[in-house]
Design an enzyme around this catalytic site. Structure first.
Site, PDB file in Angstrom:
ATOM      1  N   LYS A 183     -60.318 -43.259  17.447  1.00 39.50           N
ATOM      2  CA  LYS A 183     -59.384 -41.548  18.242  1.00 39.50           C
ATOM      3  C   LYS A 183     -59.810 -40.471  17.557  1.00 39.50           C
ATOM      4  O   LYS A 183     -59.080 -40.102  16.413  1.00 39.50           O
ATOM      5  CB  LYS A 183     -57.959 -42.336  17.995  1.00 39.50           C
ATOM      6  CG  LYS A 183     -56.983 -41.077  18.941  1.00 39.50           C
ATOM      7  CD  LYS A 183     -56.682 -39.942  18.366  1.00 39.50           C
ATOM      8  CE  LYS A 183     -56.012 -39.086  19.279  1.00 39.50           C
ATOM      9  NZ  LYS A 183     -56.064 -37.547  19.072  1.00 39.50           N
TER      10      LYS A 183
ATOM     11  N   GLU B  27     -55.813 -39.371   4.140  1.00 43.15           N
ATOM     12  CA  GLU B  27     -56.630 -38.195   3.348  1.00 43.15           C
ATOM     13  C   GLU B  27     -55.903 -37.031   4.100  1.00 43.15           C
ATOM     14  O   GLU B  27     -56.573 -36.703   5.227  1.00 43.15           O
ATOM     15  CB  GLU B  27     -58.169 -38.334   3.548  1.00 43.15           C
ATOM     16  CG  GLU B  27     -59.106 -37.562   2.699  1.00 43.15           C
ATOM     17  CD  GLU B  27     -59.505 -36.163   3.399  1.00 43.15           C
ATOM     18  OE1 GLU B  27     -58.884 -35.203   3.003  1.00 43.15           O
ATOM     19  OE2 GLU B  27     -60.384 -36.248   3.789  1.00 43.15           O
TER      20      GLU B  27
END
Length: 482
Positions: free
Chosen positions: A173, A248
């Site tokens: 995505k 992250e």
């Protein structure tokens, strides 16, 4: 109109709603893409789940060969990918080419690593009879790869390549504002021989399809790169099903310039580390602490070099000796940076250069800025600054520099410039970050594990260590040997 890639086929969204992709340098619409709905996620995940049965059993050398071919195709199509990336994201063509090359290198790396995964053999006590143990690694299933707008290709590669190398399938995505280069890259994976359904791409808003993807019960692994705020939401959505998650997230990387530093080299590295991609990077030189003895020389060189940057359209090269810097990706992002600059000056900082929006006209441009000595409680110091704005401060005591470096909720990267082994050792041990560079620019090597601590997230991407986040490690006991 570009479409979503599901099961090797280009598909319209279930609701037939479209999203505009806007060039941030010109504010012109360059394309429209489907605004996916949960039904599209359902189809993509079901398709990936069906494809997993065969892909997970595919010979590892064949998987490696397909990834190698994908990397070669990416490099062969670098110019086209870079042009698409510049049009949707805004970065200069040269920087876009660098990102494509980094992507190709990362895919090559995991193609080679795919055939190097090893398990373990363990002698066991004979309490229950002769036996031995094995440690094996099994692919997990459907993985979600959610990427942001700032480096949509390299961050795609750090998720897709180790996932496919390990025998998993993926639903990717991309950010709703930068889906085009991702769709083209996925097509190249298909051309390389990745079977239908192994790599799928759904497009649309994060709050709609991102949430649906993360919370889908058949998604076992979620790899997310983005803001800390959204990362917390991702963790909450994934928690009920106990999914394997790596995050992250944001960063506010400190840089410590010591008295014995190579000032010229440090300036050049900080310039790239802060102003590459118009400063839109989680990883980068975001707070610089300079020893008093070299502060004036460092700042003088820094300001002179920053003055060479010329914000403008990434498709047009600046006339030498000027250097092109692209726009901020969105108007809202630029407005946030302007507010942070204003706050830094209000808290005692001195604006040494930049900070303006440039000539009137279209495009979300911001002149790169340097602010000297903003207060410790200013937004420039306490928040992540996601753009070409750099606060610089003096220090005299190394303990103070370490303390100020750690005085942030973030802990992604960090660096120190010195040739004193004692200070290098202390920085490596005491700075609270996932990675520390010594006398080098902040750069994410595919060969080394990378990830943050504190509000910068958890889990590792890059390196062989990343492969362990895409497998279930299983112990097997073999008895009955008497």
């Amino acid at each position: 109109m570009p479409e979503m890639l599901i099961g090797g086929e280009w598909r319209q969204a279930a609701a037939h709603e479209e999203l505009e992709v806007v060039n941030p340098a010109t504010e012109e619409t360059v394309a429209t893409v489907p605004a996916g709905k949960p039904e599209d996620v359902e189809l993509a995940v079901a398709t990936a789940k069906r494809a997993f049965a065969e892909w997970s059993k595919t010979d590892v050398e064949k998987r490696a060969a397909i990834l190698t071919k994908a990397a070669d195709l990416i490099q062969a199509n670098a110019k086209d990918l870079a042009a698409t990336l510049t049009a949707e994201q805004g970065k200069p063509i040269a920087e876009a080419m660098g990102e494509v090359t980094h992507l190709a290198h990362g895919v090559h790396y995991y193609a080679e690593a795919a055939t190097k995964v090893r398990g373990a053999y363990q002698e066991l006590p004979a309490t229950l009879g002769p036996a031995y143990g094995m440690v094996i690694r099994r692919p997990m299933g459907v993985c979600a790869a959610i990427t942001p707008y700032n480096f949509p290709l390299t961050l795609l590669g750090t998720k897709v390549a180790p996932a496919l190398a390990s025998g998993n399938t993926v639903v990717a995505k991309p950010a709703s504002t930068t889906p085009l280069a991702t769709l083209k890259t996925a097509q190249l994976f298909s051309e390389a021989g990745v079977p239908d359904g192994v790599l799928n791409v759904v497009t649309g808003r994060g709050a709609t399809i991102g949430d649906a993807l993360v919370s889908h019960p058949d998604v076992r692994r979620v790899a997310f790169t983005g803001s800390t705020a959204v990362g917390r939401a991702v963790a909450q959505l994934a928690a009920p099903d106990l999914k394997r998650v790596t995050l992250e997230l944001g960063g506010s990387d400190p840089v410590i310039i010591c008295a014995d530093a190579d000032v010229d080299a440090a300036v050049k590295a900080v310039i790239i580390g802060r102003y590459w991609n118009a400063g839109q990077a989680c990883l980068g030189c975001k707070r610089v602490f300079v020893h008093d003895s070299v502060y004036d020389g460092f700042v003088s060189q820094l300001v002179e070099r920053v003055g060479r940057y010329e914000p403008g359209d990434g498709t047009v090269k600046a006339e030498k000796p000027k250097l092109r810097m692209g726009p901020i990706h969105t108007r809202a992002g630029r407005d946030e940076l302007l507010a942070q600059i204003e706050d830094g000056v209000a808290h005692g900082g001195e604006l040494l250069i930049g900070g303006g929006t440039g000539p009137s006209g279209k495009g979300f441009f911001l002149e790169p800025a340097v602010i000297a000595e903003p207060g410790n409680d200013s937004r420039l110091t306490t928040e992540e600054v996601f753009g070409p704005v750099l606060p610089v401060a003096r220090f005299t005591d190394f303990d103070d520099a370490i303390a100020r470096a750690n005085d942030t909720p973030y802990g992604l990267g960090s660096s120190i410039w010195t040739h004193d082994a004692r200070l290098i050792h202390r920085a490596a041990q005491e700075i609270e970050s996932g990675m520390t560079w010594v006398n080098q620019i902040h750069y994410g090597y595919d060969e080394l594990p990378f990830g943050g601590v504190k509000a910068s997230g958890y889990g590792k991407e890059h390196g062989l260590e990343a492969l362990d986040f895409y497998v279930e490690i299983k112990s097997v006991v073999v008895g009955g040997l008497a």
